[in-house]
Design an enzyme around this catalytic site. Structure first.
Site, PDB file in Angstrom:
ATOM      1  N   ASP A   1       0.887  -1.286  -0.011  1.00 44.28           N
ATOM      2  CA  ASP A   1      -0.094   0.060  -0.059  1.00 44.28           C
ATOM      3  C   ASP A   1       1.009   1.255  -0.064  1.00 44.28           C
ATOM      4  OD1 ASP A   1       0.333   0.984   2.939  1.00 44.28           O
ATOM      5  OD2 ASP A   1       0.187  -1.132   3.004  1.00 44.28           O
TER       6      ASP A   1
ATOM      7  N   ASP B   1       0.954   3.561   2.544  1.00 46.85           N
ATOM      8  CA  ASP B   1       0.818   3.975   3.902  1.00 46.85           C
ATOM      9  C   ASP B   1      -0.759   4.970   3.813  1.00 46.85           C
ATOM     10  OD1 ASP B   1       1.662   3.925   6.548  1.00 46.85           O
ATOM     11  OD2 ASP B   1       2.413   5.823   6.184  1.00 46.85           O
TER      12      ASP B   1
END
Length: 272
Positions: A211, A213
């Site tokens: 991802d 973050d």
């Protein structure tokens, strides 16, 4: 005398104790260590390209051990008692840079320690283990080359911020880590890599970028749902890289590096 190579794979989120990459698999019960129980009472043993391999799930077979509660000392002590010389660790990470997109791989080179409540950071009363190169550069190269040969997007020599977890970062924290020039955020590097150094392991970590973050657009920001989805494809890539890496390890002379790592570990101890 040339040391016998045995490899420990510490499977992080997305791999755990997935042993499909092993041949001649069997389950090996492991006893409680002087530092308590490891994440799982059993490890999976087998071979890859004729090399003995042990797989230990960092978070347990049911993934029910949070990053803060992992008994890192017991996990590494278990692998040491099994005669492991090399550790290939996998770890899920959030990206702090646009160029390191979800689905990419990365080879961790440095860490910034932001953990604060974890115990068990050493095997000794007083030991000052050097950490200028906490991850073995030659093993980093093996992981990077293995991923490149497989055709995956992979980033070498990245820096990860090790956070306490199990919560994800705030937006302010994420932006702070970006201002430091860090590349990734992670929850399990510390104290695992420090303890691996204390035991003289040849250790390297493959990051699975799940991802962005929380600093990026909402649809790519970190969430349990998004991370779980990304790990389905990343785990396949990671297993492919690990198999390729073991073959390269088997065809390399590690005698000098093992000796260097073990001497550094021995010389760090002031009081046992």
């Amino acid at each position: 005398m040339v040391p016998t190579i045995k490899i420990g794979i510490i499977g992080g989120t997305g791999l755990d104790q997935d042993a499909t990459i092993l041949q001649d698999r069997n389950v090996v019960p492991v006893p409680e260590t002087p530092f308590g129980k490891p994440s799982d009472p059993e490890v999976i043993h087998g071979t890859i390209h004729g090399i003995e391999v042990y797989i230990l799930g960092r978070h347990g077979r049911n993934h029910d051990v949070s990053p803060t509660n992992v008994n890192y000392r017991a996990n590494l002590w278990t692998l040491k008692q099994l005669g492991v010389t090399h550790i290939l660790a996998t770890t899920a990470c959030g990206s702090l840079k646009e160029s390191m997109a979800p689905g990419h791989l990365a080879v961790i080179d440095q860490y910034i320690d932001r953990t604060n409540i974890r115990g068990g950071r050493s095997f000794y009363k007083v030991a000052h283990i050097p950490q200028p190169k906490p991850f073995e550069p030659k093993l980093q190269t093996v992981l990077f080359e293995s991923a490149k040969e497989a055709g995956y997007s992979v980033h070498p020599t990245v820096t990860a911020v090790a956070i306490e977890g199990p919560r994800f970062s705030t937006l302010a924290e994420s932006r702070l880590y970006q201002s430091w020039g860090a590349d990734l955020v992670n929850m399990t590097l510390v104290p695992e890599v420090q303890l691996a150094s204390e035991l003289g392991f040849v250790y390297a970590s493959l990051a699975l970028v799940t991802d962005y973050d929380c600093w990026h657009s909402d649809e790519l920001s970190v969430s349990v749902e998004f991370v779980t989805k990304m790990l389905q494809s990343l785990s396949t890539k990671a297993k492919d890289v690990l198999v390729r890496a073991v073959e390269k390890i088997a065809n390399t002379d590690w005698s000098e590096i093992i000796e260097q790592r073990q001497n550094a570990a021995k010389n760090a101890i002031m009081v046992e």
